[in-house]
Design a protein around this motif. Structure first.
Motif, PDB file in Angstrom:
ATOM      1  N   GLY A 197     -89.093  68.302  10.401  1.00 28.77           N
ATOM      2  CA  GLY A 197     -88.010  67.325  10.500  1.00 28.77           C
ATOM      3  C   GLY A 197     -86.639  67.946  10.665  1.00 28.77           C
ATOM      4  N   VAL A 198     -86.518  68.963  11.505  1.00 25.64           N
ATOM      5  CA  VAL A 198     -85.243  69.660  11.690  1.00 25.64           C
ATOM      6  C   VAL A 198     -84.319  68.835  12.588  1.00 25.64           C
ATOM      7  N   SER A 199     -83.082  68.642  12.120  1.00 26.57           N
ATOM      8  CA  SER A 199     -82.054  67.946  12.896  1.00 26.57           C
ATOM      9  C   SER A 199     -80.744  68.723  12.819  1.00 26.57           C
ATOM     10  N   PHE A 200     -80.104  68.918  13.962  1.00 22.64           N
ATOM     11  CA  PHE A 200     -78.753  69.478  13.992  1.00 22.64           C
ATOM     12  C   PHE A 200     -78.181  69.267  15.379  1.00 22.64           C
ATOM     13  N   THR A 201     -76.863  69.417  15.495  1.00 25.74           N
ATOM     14  CA  THR A 201     -76.176  69.274  16.766  1.00 25.74           C
ATOM     15  C   THR A 201     -75.343  70.517  17.035  1.00 25.74           C
ATOM     16  N   VAL A 227     -78.664  73.238   4.974  1.00 27.14           N
ATOM     17  CA  VAL A 227     -77.284  72.783   5.132  1.00 27.14           C
ATOM     18  C   VAL A 227     -76.815  73.086   6.546  1.00 27.14           C
ATOM     19  N   GLN A 228     -75.940  72.229   7.076  1.00 24.16           N
ATOM     20  CA  GLN A 228     -75.195  72.507   8.297  1.00 24.16           C
ATOM     21  C   GLN A 228     -73.735  72.289   7.971  1.00 24.16           C
ATOM     22  N   ASP A 229     -72.914  73.304   8.268  1.00 23.79           N
ATOM     23  CA  ASP A 229     -71.495  73.219   7.912  1.00 23.79           C
ATOM     24  C   ASP A 229     -70.711  74.167   8.807  1.00 23.79           C
ATOM     25  N   GLU A 230     -69.389  74.070   8.724  1.00 25.09           N
ATOM     26  CA  GLU A 230     -68.552  75.015   9.451  1.00 25.09           C
ATOM     27  C   GLU A 230     -68.863  76.433   8.974  1.00 25.09           C
ATOM     28  N   ALA A 231     -68.830  77.384   9.904  1.00 23.39           N
ATOM     29  CA  ALA A 231     -69.225  78.759   9.591  1.00 23.39           C
ATOM     30  C   ALA A 231     -68.374  79.348   8.467  1.00 23.39           C
ATOM     31  N   ALA A 232     -67.092  79.077   8.493  1.00 22.41           N
ATOM     32  CA  ALA A 232     -66.207  79.623   7.455  1.00 22.41           C
ATOM     33  C   ALA A 232     -66.594  79.105   6.071  1.00 22.41           C
ATOM     34  N   ALA A 233     -66.992  77.844   5.994  1.00 25.35           N
ATOM     35  CA  ALA A 233     -67.387  77.273   4.700  1.00 25.35           C
ATOM     36  C   ALA A 233     -68.666  77.908   4.191  1.00 25.35           C
ATOM     37  N   LEU A 234     -69.634  78.164   5.086  1.00 24.64           N
ATOM     38  CA  LEU A 234     -70.875  78.812   4.668  1.00 24.64           C
ATOM     39  C   LEU A 234     -70.612  80.236   4.197  1.00 24.64           C
ATOM     40  N   ALA A 235     -69.770  80.954   4.937  1.00 24.66           N
ATOM     41  CA  ALA A 235     -69.459  82.339   4.558  1.00 24.66           C
ATOM     42  C   ALA A 235     -68.762  82.416   3.215  1.00 24.66           C
TER      43      ALA A 235
END
Length: 234
Positions: A19-23, A214-222
C-alpha cells in the motif's frame, strides 16, 4: 508529475510493497530511503513496469501507466536507471548513448549526444572507447547519460552512489541537482546513503518493510534525530 497510490507488489508469499503512496513533484528530487529489504528497489521496478503490481496505481504526468509495458515507458517520459551500472561493455560510449534515444528522431539523438558529453566531459573524452575500459564512476555517468538521451520527464535512479568514491558521488549528485534546476527534471532517487540523498533532495520518503513510514520535506527528515536513528542509520 509522478504519483504512486496504494502500490502493492508481492514475490510469491512475500509482500515487498504494501500500500505504498507518495507523490514526486515536478522539478524536484524525491529521495526514497530505508534499510535493505525496505522495498525501495521493488518500488522503482514496479513503477517502471519491470514488475507487475498486484494492486494500486502509478500515474505519470496525469496518465495512468500502471499496466504499461516496460519497453513503452521511455516514450511515455519515464527513464529508469537500475542498480548495477548496466552498460553494454562491447559497445563504445557513443553507441551506448545512442541506444538510449532510439525512439527519438536522428537529429535529436545527435544533439543529445553532444549535450550529454557536455554534462559529462569524461564521456566526450572516451567517446570512441568501448565501455569495458571505463571505471565504475564513468560507467555510472554513462548509464545516467543513456537514460537522459530519452529526454525523460521523470528519472528513476536506484543506488547511483553504490561503490563509488565520494568525489564521484558528489559530482553525480551536483549534476542531478543542476538538471532539476535548469530543465525541470523530476528525479526519484533510491539511496542507501541517506545523508547524501537528503542533502540534494527536496522531499524524502522513508520505507520500512514495504510501507511508507513518513513523507516530509528533506530538511525536516534530516533534522529528526529519532527518525534518523530508527530508519536511516545516521
Amino acid at each position: 508529475m509522478f504519483d504512486v497510490r496504494d502500490l502493492t507488489t508481492s514475490y510469491g508469499p512475500v509482500r515487498a510493497l504494501d500500500g505504498v503512496s507518495f507523490t514526486a513533484r515536478e522539478g524536484e528530487v524525491t529521495a526514497v530511503l530505508g534499510a535493505n529489504g525496505a522495498g525501495k528497489t521493488t518500488l522503482l521496478r514496479t513503477a517502471s513496469g519491470l514488475v507487475r503490481a498486484e494492486r494500486g496505481q502509478v500515474r505519470l504526468d496525469g496518465r495512468d501507466v500502471t499496466r504499461a509495458p516496460a519497453e513503452d515507458m521511455a516514450r511515455l517520459g519515464l527513464a529508469h536507471v537500475p542498480e548495477g551500472r548496466g552498460v553494454i561493455t562491447e559497445l563504445t560510449v557513443e553507441e551506448n548513448l545512442r541506444l538510449g534515444g532510439l525512439h527519438r528522431p536522428a537529429r535529436a539523438r545527435r544533439a543529445d549526444v553532444e549535450r550529454i558529453c557536455g554534462l559529462f566531459p569524461v564521456l566526450g573524452e572516451r567517446y570512441d572507447a568501448t565501455a569495458h575500459v571505463l571505471s565504475g564512476g564513468e560507467r555510472q555517468m554513462l548509464v545516467i547519460g543513456r537514460a537522459l538521451m530519452a529526454a525523460p520527464k521523470v528519472l528513476l535512479l536506484d543506488e547511483p552512489s553504490l561503490g563509488l568514491a565520494p568525489r564521484i558521488v558528489t559530482q553525480i549528485f551536483d549534476l542531478l541537482r543542476s538538471l532539476v534546476a535548469s530543465e525541470g527534471l523530476t528525479v526519484v532517487l533510491v539511496e542507501q546513503n541517506a545523508r547524501s540523498a537528503l542533502s540534494i533532495a527536496d522531499v524524502g520518503v522513508v520505507l520500512n518493510l514495504g510501507k511508507v513510514v513518513v513523507q516530509d520535506e528533506a530538511a525536516a527528515l534530516a533534522a529528526d534525530e529519532k527518525l534518523r536513528h530508527a530508519y536511516l542509520g545516521f
